[in-house]
Design a protein around this motif. Sequence first.
Motif, PDB file in Angstrom:
ATOM      1  N   SER A   6       0.852  -1.184   0.000  1.00 29.35           N
ATOM      2  CA  SER A   6       0.000   0.000   0.000  1.00 29.35           C
ATOM      3  C   SER A   6       0.884   1.228   0.000  1.00 29.35           C
ATOM      4  CB  SER A   6      -0.935   0.001   1.215  1.00 29.35           C
ATOM      5  OG  SER A   6      -0.183   0.013   2.415  1.00 29.35           O
ATOM      6  N   GLY A   7       0.283   2.367  -0.358  1.00 31.01           N
ATOM      7  CA  GLY A   7       0.995   3.637  -0.253  1.00 31.01           C
ATOM      8  C   GLY A   7       1.440   4.244  -1.563  1.00 31.01           C
ATOM      9  N   GLY A   8       1.241   3.562  -2.684  1.00 30.34           N
ATOM     10  CA  GLY A   8       1.620   4.149  -3.955  1.00 30.34           C
ATOM     11  C   GLY A   8       0.680   5.272  -4.341  1.00 30.34           C
ATOM     12  N   GLY A   9       1.019   5.950  -5.438  1.00 26.98           N
ATOM     13  CA  GLY A   9       0.165   7.027  -5.911  1.00 26.98           C
ATOM     14  C   GLY A   9       0.903   7.969  -6.818  1.00 26.98           C
ATOM     15  N   LEU A  10       0.273   9.131  -7.019  1.00 27.14           N
ATOM     16  CA  LEU A  10       0.822  10.169  -7.883  1.00 27.14           C
ATOM     17  C   LEU A  10       1.368  11.302  -7.020  1.00 27.14           C
ATOM     18  CD1 LEU A  10       1.156  11.563 -10.678  1.00 27.14           C
ATOM     19  CD2 LEU A  10      -1.200  12.401 -10.400  1.00 27.14           C
ATOM     20  N   VAL A  11       2.575  11.744  -7.323  1.00 25.13           N
ATOM     21  CA  VAL A  11       3.203  12.811  -6.550  1.00 25.13           C
ATOM     22  C   VAL A  11       4.044  13.669  -7.486  1.00 25.13           C
ATOM     23  CG1 VAL A  11       5.232  11.427  -5.958  1.00 25.13           C
ATOM     24  CG2 VAL A  11       4.532  13.296  -4.442  1.00 25.13           C
ATOM     25  N   GLN A  12       4.193  14.934  -7.146  1.00 25.51           N
ATOM     26  CA  GLN A  12       5.042  15.807  -7.942  1.00 25.51           C
ATOM     27  C   GLN A  12       6.509  15.572  -7.620  1.00 25.51           C
ATOM     28  OE1 GLN A  12       3.621  19.825  -7.239  1.00 25.51           O
ATOM     29  NE2 GLN A  12       2.330  19.727  -9.070  1.00 25.51           N
ATOM     30  N   ALA A  13       7.348  15.904  -8.560  1.00 23.59           N
ATOM     31  CA  ALA A  13       8.794  15.787  -8.342  1.00 23.59           C
ATOM     32  C   ALA A  13       9.187  16.581  -7.097  1.00 23.59           C
ATOM     33  CB  ALA A  13       9.547  16.308  -9.556  1.00 23.59           C
ATOM     34  N   GLY A  14      10.043  15.972  -6.290  1.00 26.24           N
ATOM     35  CA  GLY A  14      10.459  16.579  -5.037  1.00 26.24           C
ATOM     36  C   GLY A  14       9.622  16.156  -3.850  1.00 26.24           C
ATOM     37  N   GLY A  15       8.514  15.486  -4.123  1.00 23.36           N
ATOM     38  CA  GLY A  15       7.623  15.056  -3.058  1.00 23.36           C
ATOM     39  C   GLY A  15       8.051  13.745  -2.425  1.00 23.36           C
ATOM     40  N   SER A  16       7.198  13.251  -1.525  1.00 22.27           N
ATOM     41  CA  SER A  16       7.501  12.035  -0.770  1.00 22.27           C
ATOM     42  C   SER A  16       6.318  11.074  -0.795  1.00 22.27           C
ATOM     43  CB  SER A  16       7.822  12.381   0.692  1.00 22.27           C
ATOM     44  OG  SER A  16       8.967  13.202   0.789  1.00 22.27           O
ATOM     45  N   LEU A  17       6.640   9.817  -0.675  1.00 23.01           N
ATOM     46  CA  LEU A  17       5.648   8.761  -0.493  1.00 23.01           C
ATOM     47  C   LEU A  17       6.229   7.715   0.449  1.00 23.01           C
ATOM     48  CD1 LEU A  17       4.281   7.999  -4.099  1.00 23.01           C
ATOM     49  CD2 LEU A  17       2.997   8.994  -2.206  1.00 23.01           C
ATOM     50  N   ARG A  18       5.333   7.013   1.139  1.00 23.39           N
ATOM     51  CA  ARG A  18       5.765   5.916   2.006  1.00 23.39           C
ATOM     52  C   ARG A  18       5.009   4.662   1.613  1.00 23.39           C
ATOM     53  NH1 ARG A  18       4.653   4.319   8.169  1.00 23.39           N
ATOM     54  NH2 ARG A  18       6.720   3.523   8.766  1.00 23.39           N
ATOM     55  N   LEU A  19       5.749   3.651   1.211  1.00 24.23           N
ATOM     56  CA  LEU A  19       5.161   2.367   0.864  1.00 24.23           C
ATOM     57  C   LEU A  19       5.212   1.426   2.066  1.00 24.23           C
ATOM     58  CD1 LEU A  19       6.734   1.726  -2.664  1.00 24.23           C
ATOM     59  CD2 LEU A  19       4.684   3.036  -2.064  1.00 24.23           C
ATOM     60  N   SER A  20       4.186   0.609   2.191  1.00 22.62           N
ATOM     61  CA  SER A  20       4.149  -0.422   3.225  1.00 22.62           C
ATOM     62  C   SER A  20       3.849  -1.762   2.585  1.00 22.62           C
ATOM     63  CB  SER A  20       3.055  -0.111   4.257  1.00 22.62           C
ATOM     64  OG  SER A  20       3.278   1.114   4.895  1.00 22.62           O
ATOM     65  N   CYS A  21       4.346  -2.823   3.193  1.00 20.71           N
ATOM     66  CA  CYS A  21       4.067  -4.171   2.709  1.00 20.71           C
ATOM     67  C   CYS A  21       3.952  -5.091   3.918  1.00 20.71           C
ATOM     68  CB  CYS A  21       5.176  -4.648   1.789  1.00 20.71           C
ATOM     69  SG  CYS A  21       5.046  -6.395   1.330  1.00 20.71           S
ATOM     70  N   ALA A  22       2.777  -5.678   4.080  1.00 17.64           N
ATOM     71  CA  ALA A  22       2.518  -6.574   5.203  1.00 17.64           C
ATOM     72  C   ALA A  22       2.417  -8.011   4.716  1.00 17.64           C
ATOM     73  CB  ALA A  22       1.230  -6.171   5.902  1.00 17.64           C
ATOM     74  N   ALA A  23       3.155  -8.886   5.359  1.00 21.67           N
ATOM     75  CA  ALA A  23       3.106 -10.313   5.040  1.00 21.67           C
ATOM     76  C   ALA A  23       2.176 -11.016   6.017  1.00 21.67           C
ATOM     77  CB  ALA A  23       4.495 -10.913   5.120  1.00 21.67           C
ATOM     78  N   SER A  24       1.377 -11.942   5.484  1.00 23.46           N
ATOM     79  CA  SER A  24       0.459 -12.693   6.339  1.00 23.46           C
ATOM     80  C   SER A  24       0.339 -14.114   5.833  1.00 23.46           C
ATOM     81  CB  SER A  24      -0.920 -12.024   6.363  1.00 23.46           C
ATOM     82  OG  SER A  24      -1.489 -12.018   5.065  1.00 23.46           O
ATOM     83  N   GLY A  25      -0.251 -14.967   6.664  1.00 22.36           N
ATOM     84  CA  GLY A  25      -0.423 -16.360   6.276  1.00 22.36           C
ATOM     85  C   GLY A  25       0.424 -17.271   7.121  1.00 22.36           C
ATOM     86  N   ARG A  26       0.811 -18.408   6.539  1.00 23.76           N
ATOM     87  CA  ARG A  26       1.590 -19.403   7.251  1.00 23.76           C
ATOM     88  C   ARG A  26       3.060 -18.984   7.245  1.00 23.76           C
ATOM     89  NH1 ARG A  26       2.254 -25.809   5.639  1.00 23.76           N
ATOM     90  NH2 ARG A  26       3.257 -26.467   7.576  1.00 23.76           N
ATOM     91  N   ILE A  27       3.490 -18.298   8.293  1.00 25.01           N
ATOM     92  CA  ILE A  27       4.835 -17.754   8.371  1.00 25.01           C
ATOM     93  C   ILE A  27       5.515 -18.242   9.636  1.00 25.01           C
ATOM     94  CG2 ILE A  27       6.226 -15.656   8.556  1.00 25.01           C
ATOM     95  CD1 ILE A  27       3.984 -14.211   7.006  1.00 25.01           C
ATOM     96  N   PHE A  28       6.663 -18.911   9.482  1.00 22.73           N
ATOM     97  CA  PHE A  28       7.469 -19.270  10.644  1.00 22.73           C
ATOM     98  C   PHE A  28       8.448 -18.142  10.948  1.00 22.73           C
ATOM     99  CE2 PHE A  28       9.379 -21.903  13.757  1.00 22.73           C
ATOM    100  CZ  PHE A  28      10.750 -21.766  13.644  1.00 22.73           C
ATOM    101  N   SER A  29       9.115 -17.656   9.910  1.00 24.11           N
ATOM    102  CA  SER A  29      10.009 -16.506  10.065  1.00 24.11           C
ATOM    103  C   SER A  29      10.233 -15.875   8.706  1.00 24.11           C
ATOM    104  CB  SER A  29      11.346 -16.911  10.691  1.00 24.11           C
ATOM    105  OG  SER A  29      12.083 -17.721   9.792  1.00 24.11           O
ATOM    106  N   ILE A  30      10.699 -14.648   8.725  1.00 23.62           N
ATOM    107  CA  ILE A  30      11.035 -13.934   7.500  1.00 23.62           C
ATOM    108  C   ILE A  30      12.480 -13.477   7.590  1.00 23.62           C
ATOM    109  CG2 ILE A  30      10.514 -12.015   5.973  1.00 23.62           C
ATOM    110  CD1 ILE A  30       7.660 -12.051   6.968  1.00 23.62           C
ATOM    111  N   ALA A  31      13.272 -13.827   6.601  1.00 25.61           N
ATOM    112  CA  ALA A  31      14.662 -13.395   6.564  1.00 25.61           C
ATOM    113  C   ALA A  31      14.693 -12.000   5.928  1.00 25.61           C
ATOM    114  CB  ALA A  31      15.512 -14.400   5.810  1.00 25.61           C
ATOM    115  N   ALA A  32      15.312 -11.869   4.776  1.00 28.44           N
ATOM    116  CA  ALA A  32      15.393 -10.558   4.136  1.00 28.44           C
ATOM    117  C   ALA A  32      14.052 -10.150   3.535  1.00 28.44           C
ATOM    118  CB  ALA A  32      16.456 -10.565   3.047  1.00 28.44           C
ATOM    119  N   MET A  33      13.832  -8.837   3.512  1.00 27.34           N
ATOM    120  CA  MET A  33      12.670  -8.242   2.839  1.00 27.34           C
ATOM    121  C   MET A  33      13.196  -7.116   1.962  1.00 27.34           C
ATOM    122  SD  MET A  33       9.872  -8.087   5.933  1.00 27.34           S
ATOM    123  CE  MET A  33       8.414  -8.146   4.873  1.00 27.34           C
TER     124      MET A  33
END
Length: 121
Positions: A7-34
């Motif tokens: 989530s967090g994508g969109g349209l922004v003017q040059a020089g602006g900011s955005l913050r993306l998020s990514c949530a993992a769910s389901g059958r997870i024992f552990s997560i190494a690199a993301m």
Amino acid sequence: QVQLVESGGGLVQAGGSLRLSCAASGRIFSIAAMGWYRQAPGKQRELVARITRGGSTNYADSVKGRFTISRDNAKNTVYLQMNSLKPEDTAVYYCNADVTVTLVSGPVPYWGQGTQVTVSS
């Protein structure tokens, strides 16, 4: 089994900011690199930034000093803070996670569906 939702994508003017998020769910024992990758029209998918479970990071040269990757291990979530955005940052951004689903299995890469980031000049 495992889902990554960005989530967090969109349209922004040059020089602006955005913050993306990514949530993992389901059958997870552990997560190494993301990490975050991006693919612009007519180009190959490329690494933007990656973070280990312990917090070590690496960035593409094109985003160093402008983007910051972070993660919350308790929430299985990775973030990408993007500042000073440029038109050349326009792309579909994909989340990636190396997920271990059982105690005896090795990590397997999973991908999100992608979120569009468009930077206008």
